[in-house]
Design an enzyme around this catalytic site. Structure first.
Site, short mmCIF file in Angstrom:
data_model
loop_
_atom_site.label_atom_id
_atom_site.label_comp_id
_atom_site.label_asym_id
_atom_site.label_seq_id
_atom_site.Cartn_x
_atom_site.Cartn_y
_atom_site.Cartn_z
N SER A 142 0.88 -1.17 0.00
CA SER A 142 0.00 0.00 0.00
C SER A 142 0.92 1.22 0.00
O SER A 142 2.11 1.09 0.31
CB SER A 142 -0.83 -0.03 1.29
OG SER A 142 -1.40 1.23 1.57
N TYR A 155 -1.81 -1.58 10.39
CA TYR A 155 -1.83 -1.68 8.92
C TYR A 155 -0.53 -1.11 8.35
O TYR A 155 0.14 -1.73 7.52
CB TYR A 155 -3.04 -0.90 8.39
CG TYR A 155 -3.32 -1.06 6.91
CD1 TYR A 155 -4.02 -2.16 6.43
CD2 TYR A 155 -2.91 -0.09 5.99
CE1 TYR A 155 -4.30 -2.31 5.08
CE2 TYR A 155 -3.18 -0.23 4.64
CZ TYR A 155 -3.88 -1.33 4.18
OH TYR A 155 -4.15 -1.47 2.84
P1 NAD Z 1 -11.66 -6.39 -0.26
O1 NAD Z 1 -12.29 -6.29 1.10
O2 NAD Z 1 -12.44 -6.01 -1.46
O3 NAD Z 1 -11.13 -7.88 -0.49
C1 NAD Z 1 -10.37 -8.56 0.49
C2 NAD Z 1 -10.61 -10.05 0.33
O4 NAD Z 1 -9.75 -10.71 1.29
C3 NAD Z 1 -12.05 -10.49 0.64
O5 NAD Z 1 -12.53 -11.32 -0.41
C4 NAD Z 1 -11.91 -11.24 1.96
O6 NAD Z 1 -12.85 -12.32 2.07
C5 NAD Z 1 -10.49 -11.76 1.87
N1 NAD Z 1 -9.93 -12.06 3.19
C6 NAD Z 1 -10.00 -11.30 4.31
N2 NAD Z 1 -9.40 -11.94 5.33
C7 NAD Z 1 -8.92 -13.11 4.85
C8 NAD Z 1 -8.22 -14.20 5.42
N3 NAD Z 1 -7.88 -14.21 6.71
N4 NAD Z 1 -7.88 -15.23 4.60
C9 NAD Z 1 -8.24 -15.25 3.30
N5 NAD Z 1 -8.92 -14.25 2.71
C10 NAD Z 1 -9.26 -13.19 3.48
O7 NAD Z 1 -10.31 -5.55 -0.12
P2 NAD Z 1 -9.31 -4.90 -1.23
O8 NAD Z 1 -9.44 -3.45 -1.11
O9 NAD Z 1 -9.44 -5.57 -2.53
O10 NAD Z 1 -7.92 -5.28 -0.54
C11 NAD Z 1 -7.04 -6.26 -1.05
C12 NAD Z 1 -5.63 -5.91 -0.59
O11 NAD Z 1 -5.26 -4.64 -1.13
C13 NAD Z 1 -5.45 -5.81 0.92
O12 NAD Z 1 -4.22 -6.38 1.30
C14 NAD Z 1 -5.41 -4.31 1.15
O13 NAD Z 1 -4.69 -3.96 2.32
C15 NAD Z 1 -4.71 -3.85 -0.11
N6 NAD Z 1 -4.90 -2.44 -0.44
C16 NAD Z 1 -6.16 -1.94 -0.63
C17 NAD Z 1 -6.29 -0.61 -0.93
C18 NAD Z 1 -7.64 0.02 -1.15
O14 NAD Z 1 -7.71 1.24 -1.13
N7 NAD Z 1 -8.70 -0.74 -1.34
C19 NAD Z 1 -5.16 0.22 -1.04
C20 NAD Z 1 -3.90 -0.33 -0.84
C21 NAD Z 1 -3.79 -1.67 -0.54
#
Ligand code: NAD
Length: 260
Positions: A142, A155
């Site tokens: 991130s 985080y």
């Molecule tokens: P999201 O909530 O849309 O998807 C996350 C997925 O992870 C879900 O399907 C959930 O069921 C699964 N999950 C959660 N806990 C789990 C576990 N213990 N084991 C297996 N699966 C699990 O979130 P997203 O925004 O797509 O995030 C994905 C990644 O991207 C994360 O690591 C997040 O930190 C990172 N990220 C997101 C953003 C943003 O702005 N959305 C920015 C930077 C980084």
């Protein structure tokens, strides 16, 4: 077809960023293992991919559970003949000021983001090393792998930690042709972020619009969210790169929020 016949194990790929990567990688010819805590959603996502002619399976896994990680990697490898790409992407967000953060929530955050990355890496490297055809490990970091924000101590800590893990895997994996890199997105409007907007508004005592404009997108060059497609393109760059020239790196995709 940059990933023709490569096998990709993607955690958290039943939603958001992981799902978009799965869709793009399938279009590029990869066989996809949708690995997610939500098994029903993982199966549904795999069915969506199969409906487009791709090869995909859904597996239920909690990335903090070593036995489940190992079993799901074995299941995917057996189905498709090995593992070439790991996207360690599963993640959640919990926001509180440090002095109010419960130890249980701190440990939960580090377990999902760091233990999950370690356990999936260990299980997938075993296959990559044995196969002798190289591989690509990609961690979903991130901007918070480089920068801090209010309310996000575990985080930010975990996302910084992924860079250390990637650099180590890059050094250890080199002789096997295994590369390791980190993608560092800015804010992307996935369920993870939709949930944070009202929570931050409440904690900071401002409106949801102010959270978006003055907190999330304040430092971007154009006030725009990063998209899941933007992040998937960077994942494809790392996954498809053919040599060790691109390893141990972290690439920020954030509309200029963080420049390095
Ligand atoms: P999201 O909530 O849309 O998807 C996350 C997925 O992870 C879900 O399907 C959930 O069921 C699964 N999950 C959660 N806990 C789990 C576990 N213990 N084991 C297996 N699966 C699990 O979130 P997203 O925004 O797509 O995030 C994905 C990644 O991207 C994360 O690591 C997040 O930190 C990172 N990220 C997101 C953003 C943003 O702005 N959305 C920015 C930077 C980084």
């Amino acid at each position: 077809m940059q990933l023709k016949d490569k096998v990709a194990y993607i955690t958290g790929s039943a939603s958001g960023i992981g799902k978009e990567i799965a869709i793009l990688f399938a279009q590029e010819g990869a066989k996809i293992i949708i690995a997610d805590l939500n098994k029903e959603a993982a199966d549904a996502t795999a069915a969506e991919l199969k409906a487009t002619g791709a090869q995909a399976i859904g597996v239920g896994v909690d990335v903090t559970n070593e036995d489940q990680v190992n079993a799901s990697v074995e299941e995917g490898a057996a189905a498709f003949g090995g593992i070439d790409i790991l996207i360690s992407n599963a993640g959640i967000q919990i926001v509180h000021p440090v002095e109010e953060f419960s130890f249980a929530d701190w440990k939960k955050m580090l377990a999902i983001h760091l233990d999950g990355a370690f356990l999936t890496t260990k299980a997938c490297l075993k296959h990559m090393y044995a196969q002798g055809r190289g591989g690509s490990v990609i961690y979903m970091g991130s901007v918070h792998s480089k920068e801090a924000s209010l309310l996000k101590a575990p985080y930010v800590t975990a996302k910084h930690g992924l860079i250390g893990l990637a650099k180590t895997v890059a050094k250890e994996g080199a002789k096997h042709g295994v590369r390791a890199n980190v993608i560092c997105p800015g804010f992307v409007r996935t369920p993870l972020v939709e949930k944070q907007i009202p929570e931050q508004a409440k904690t900071l005592g401002i409106t949801e619009q102010e959270v978006i404009k003055n907190v999330m997108l304040k430092e971007t060059v154009d006030g725009e969210f990063t998209t899941t497609e933007d992040v998937a393109r960077v994942a494809l760059l790392f996954a498809g790169f053919p040599t060790n020239a691109l390893t141990g790196q972290s690439l920020v995709v954030s509309h200029g929020w963080f420049m390095q």
